[in-house]
Design an enzyme around this catalytic site. Structure first.
Site, PDB file in Angstrom:
ATOM      1  CG  ASP A 243      -8.584   4.067  -5.021  1.00 58.43           C
ATOM      2  OD1 ASP A 243      -8.486   4.598  -6.132  1.00 58.43           O
ATOM      3  OD2 ASP A 243      -7.797   3.184  -4.620  1.00 58.43           O
TER       4      ASP A 243
ATOM      5  CE  LYS B 290      -4.069   9.802  -6.896  1.00 56.83           C
ATOM      6  NZ  LYS B 290      -3.183   8.770  -7.419  1.00 56.83           N
TER       7      LYS B 290
ATOM      8  NE  ARG C 136       1.859  10.219  -4.629  1.00 54.03           N
ATOM      9  CZ  ARG C 136       1.316   9.002  -4.735  1.00 54.03           C
ATOM     10  NH1 ARG C 136       1.105   8.272  -3.659  1.00 54.03           N
ATOM     11  NH2 ARG C 136       0.984   8.517  -5.916  1.00 54.03           N
TER      12      ARG C 136
ATOM     13  NE  ARG D 123      -0.042   0.013  -6.390  1.00 55.50           N
ATOM     14  CZ  ARG D 123      -0.480   1.270  -6.386  1.00 55.50           C
ATOM     15  NH1 ARG D 123       0.013   2.123  -5.515  1.00 55.50           N
ATOM     16  NH2 ARG D 123      -1.349   1.691  -7.270  1.00 55.50           N
TER      17      ARG D 123
ATOM     18  CB  CYS E  27      -0.162   4.282  -2.175  1.00 56.23           C
ATOM     19  SG  CYS E  27      -0.752   5.963  -2.001  1.00 56.23           S
TER      20      CYS E  27
HETATM   21  C1  EPZ Z   1      -5.105   2.407 -10.172  1.00 54.33           C
HETATM   22  O1  EPZ Z   1      -3.881   1.825  -9.758  1.00 54.33           O
HETATM   23  C2  EPZ Z   1      -5.294   3.627  -9.287  1.00 54.33           C
HETATM   24  N1  EPZ Z   1      -4.158   4.528  -9.464  1.00 54.33           N
HETATM   25  C3  EPZ Z   1      -5.366   3.193  -7.826  1.00 54.33           C
HETATM   26  O2  EPZ Z   1      -5.645   4.373  -7.042  1.00 54.33           O
HETATM   27  C4  EPZ Z   1      -6.529   2.214  -7.662  1.00 54.33           C
HETATM   28  O3  EPZ Z   1      -6.557   1.755  -6.321  1.00 54.33           O
HETATM   29  C5  EPZ Z   1      -6.323   1.026  -8.616  1.00 54.33           C
HETATM   30  O4  EPZ Z   1      -6.206   1.501  -9.971  1.00 54.33           O
HETATM   31  C6  EPZ Z   1      -7.474   0.037  -8.567  1.00 54.33           C
HETATM   32  O5  EPZ Z   1      -8.662   0.699  -8.869  1.00 54.33           O
HETATM   33  C7  EPZ Z   1      -4.113   5.316 -10.552  1.00 54.33           C
HETATM   34  O6  EPZ Z   1      -4.980   5.265 -11.407  1.00 54.33           O
HETATM   35  C8  EPZ Z   1      -2.942   6.248 -10.638  1.00 54.33           C
HETATM   36  P1  EPZ Z   1      -4.337  -1.936 -10.902  1.00 54.33           P
HETATM   37  P2  EPZ Z   1      -3.217   0.649 -10.649  1.00 54.33           P
HETATM   38  O7  EPZ Z   1      -3.294  -2.157 -11.931  1.00 54.33           O
HETATM   39  O8  EPZ Z   1      -3.489   0.860 -12.077  1.00 54.33           O
HETATM   40  C9  EPZ Z   1      -2.159  -5.948  -9.673  1.00 54.33           C
HETATM   41  C10 EPZ Z   1      -5.285   5.957  -5.333  1.00 54.33           C
HETATM   42  O9  EPZ Z   1      -5.320   5.937  -4.097  1.00 54.33           O
HETATM   43  N2  EPZ Z   1      -1.237  -5.767 -10.796  1.00 54.33           N
HETATM   44  O10 EPZ Z   1      -5.771  -1.901 -11.308  1.00 54.33           O
HETATM   45  O11 EPZ Z   1      -1.794   0.516 -10.223  1.00 54.33           O
HETATM   46  C11 EPZ Z   1      -1.947  -4.912  -8.574  1.00 54.33           C
HETATM   47  O12 EPZ Z   1      -0.873  -5.279  -7.735  1.00 54.33           O
HETATM   48  C12 EPZ Z   1      -4.644   4.821  -6.099  1.00 54.33           C
HETATM   49  O13 EPZ Z   1      -5.762   6.898  -6.033  1.00 54.33           O
HETATM   50  C13 EPZ Z   1      -0.337  -6.788 -11.104  1.00 54.33           C
HETATM   51  O14 EPZ Z   1      -0.294  -7.825 -10.444  1.00 54.33           O
HETATM   52  O15 EPZ Z   1      -4.022  -0.594 -10.108  1.00 54.33           O
HETATM   53  C14 EPZ Z   1      -3.289  -4.938  -7.870  1.00 54.33           C
HETATM   54  O16 EPZ Z   1      -3.291  -6.014  -6.942  1.00 54.33           O
HETATM   55  C15 EPZ Z   1      -4.160   3.700  -5.185  1.00 54.33           C
HETATM   56  N3  EPZ Z   1       0.522  -6.618 -12.143  1.00 54.33           N
HETATM   57  C16 EPZ Z   1      -4.283  -5.232  -8.994  1.00 54.33           C
HETATM   58  O17 EPZ Z   1      -3.505  -5.705 -10.102  1.00 54.33           O
HETATM   59  C17 EPZ Z   1       0.522  -5.479 -12.910  1.00 54.33           C
HETATM   60  O18 EPZ Z   1       1.322  -5.399 -13.870  1.00 54.33           O
HETATM   61  C18 EPZ Z   1      -5.059  -4.033  -9.483  1.00 54.33           C
HETATM   62  O19 EPZ Z   1      -4.117  -3.004  -9.729  1.00 54.33           O
HETATM   63  C19 EPZ Z   1      -0.398  -4.458 -12.580  1.00 54.33           C
HETATM   64  C20 EPZ Z   1      -1.271  -4.630 -11.528  1.00 54.33           C
END
Ligand code: EPZ
Length: 435
Positions: A307, A24, A399, A123, A118
């Site tokens: 995850d 996904k 999803r 986020r 989610c």
């Molecule tokens: C990706 O989300 C995945 N989703 C998530 O999987 C996964 O948990 C996550 O990466 C971490 O591995 C997809 O790829 C669609 P991040 P993403 O940006 O990109 C903070 C699932 O269940 N952050 O790496 O949104 C954020 O709040 C989903 O399949 C900011 O502060 O995750 C988090 O604390 C859930 N500002 C941390 O970074 C931003 O602009 C890591 O988030 C962006 C992120």
């Protein structure tokens, strides 16, 4: 409209073999990236998920023609079209933010709102927006709508304060269309990023270092669509292995990618499982007692994935001893713990740390999914629990998992997805009227 529920009767050891779906979290950025490539792109091994349908809707609104046939997605990109993503489509999933980079790369303008997905804590998308600004994008917010515009996209050296997966992907997608070189330092290293670069390079891009902490992109190449196979879903794979670990028995996964799961397989072995690998097959056998894991800390790849945190917590509920789980990526990713406690788990949560003290067995209960992986964790726990568990909130599972109930059934779990009537009255209301 009657709700659907997942009814699972657990307590028996598993025996079965299943095929792992396409990822996904790779398919969604890949579909967005097709906006950068002229002509036709054909993605294979795409999982049939509500998030994939949402991405298809966004592509169609942006002027592409997107056709989904089973696990194949064909995208014809005319190169023209709008740059606005409607709020309803943005709210449908977190991955809607993955269109920011490619829409700016192809249209030099993008109008969008905050993404959904989610609820794992706040986020924010501040790092996405900061990175785009460093590439020459001007962003104006009005009534919750962000107007992003760039006279031209310029390559930049962008250092990420945290190795964000989505931000790394958005920068790569904008950078392939930017003038000059872009260097990303402290980039996320998740395999999904390597998959994205693999597709874009196959279309003519020049991306080096994807999957490592420094990624270098030479922009300005002309990209032409191609055929590309989505990588296996490492989190779906771990879901089914955790079901085998929790319930005991023997399971086999086909079409997996073991090298993406090294940190996870090591934890399953520490917990007392026997894990075997043969090419793209993974075997798990658990016949002895489950052992607790003293301390697991979720980390960016290649560390233990956030995850998988909910999934392994469901396994550790019946492990001998106490396990400590620390969630370092998201602020609020323990919602499944209260539902596991309804099944008899002994868990103490304090901030981002959960202490799980193993109990002899879990009991079936009526539980609700609050997010995608938390919902899957409840199903893993139900496979091990004595008695019947009813899981509500299946839209979360839909999803991220293709044919979840069928896959669990094929592992030897008594699982069925049925319509749920809150009352006999509702049931009678929906019965066809005798004319
Ligand atoms: C990706 O989300 C995945 N989703 C998530 O999987 C996964 O948990 C996550 O990466 C971490 O591995 C997809 O790829 C669609 P991040 P993403 O940006 O990109 C903070 C699932 O269940 N952050 O790496 O949104 C954020 O709040 C989903 O399949 C900011 O502060 O995750 C988090 O604390 C859930 N500002 C941390 O970074 C931003 O602009 C890591 O988030 C962006 C992120």
């Amino acid at each position: 409209m009657a709700e659907e529920i997942l009814r699972i009767r657990g307590g028996l050891p598993l025996r079965g073999e299943v095929t792992v779906q396409g990822a996904k979290n790779s398919a969604l950025p890949l579909m967005a990236a097709a906006l950068l490539c002229s002509g036709e792109t054909c993605f294979t091994n795409v999982p049939q998920l509500t998030d994939v349908y949402a991405a298809s809707r966004i592509l169609n609104r942006l002027g592409c023609r997107c056709h989904i046939t089973g696990n194949t997605v064909r995208i014809v990109n005319s190169g023209e079209g709008g740059c606005e993503i409607p709020d309803a489509d943005m709210r449908a999933m977190r991955s809607s933010i993955m269109f920011l980079g490619p829409v700016l790369g192809s249209r030099k303008e993008c109008i969008l709102t905050m993404p959904g997905g989610c609820e794992l804590g706040p986020r924010p998308i501040d790092l996405h927006l900061d990175a785009m600004r460093q590439m020459g994008v001007r962003i104006r917010s009005l009534d919750g709508v962000m107007h992003c515009k760039a006279g031209k996209l310029c390559g930049a050296h962008i250092h990420l304060p945290i190795p964000s997966v989505g931000v790394t992907e958005n920068i790569i997608m904008a950078a392939v269309a930017a003038e000059g070189e872009t260097v990303i330092t402290n980039a996320a290293c998740e395999p999904e990023i390597t998959d994205l670069a693999g597709y874009l390079n196959a279309c003519g891009a020049a991306i080096c270092g994807a999957g490592e902490q420094t990624v270098v992109i030479q922009g300005g190449k002309k990209l032409t669509g191609t055929e590309y196979r989505v990588m296996p879903d490492r989190i779906a794979a771990m879901t089914y292995l955790c079901a085998g670990a929790a319930a005991g028995g023997a399971v086999c996964l086909r079409d997996a990618e073991p090298k993406h799961l090294e940190s996870c397989l090591a934890v399953l072995e520490q917990a007392g499982c026997t894990v075997g690998i043969c090419g793209n097959r993974i075997f798990l056998d658990r016949s002895g007692t489950l052992r607790s894991i003293r301390y697991i800390k979720t980390m960016p790849y290649p560390g233990f994935p956030t995850d998988v945190q909910a999934l392994i917590s469901a396994v550790l509920c019946t492990a001998r001893g106490t396990s400590l789980l620390e969630e370092t990526i998201f602020e609020n990713r323990f919602k499944h713990m209260s539902e596991l406690m309804r099944m008899g788990a002994d868990i103490r949560v304090s901030g981002r740390i959960a202490a799980i003290s193993g109990v002899k067995s879990l009991n079936g209960a009526d539980v609700s999914a609050a997010d995608l992986r938390g919902g899957a964790a409840l199903a893993v726990a139900a496979a091990a629990a004595e008695g019947e568990t009813v899981i509500h909130g299946l839209h979360h599972l839909d999803r991220g998992y293709e044919n979840f109930a069928e896959t669990f059934h094929n592992l030897g779990i008594r699982a069925e997805r049925v319509s749920f009537f809150a009352s006999e009255h509702e049931k009678s209301r929906l019965k066809p009227k005798k004319c």
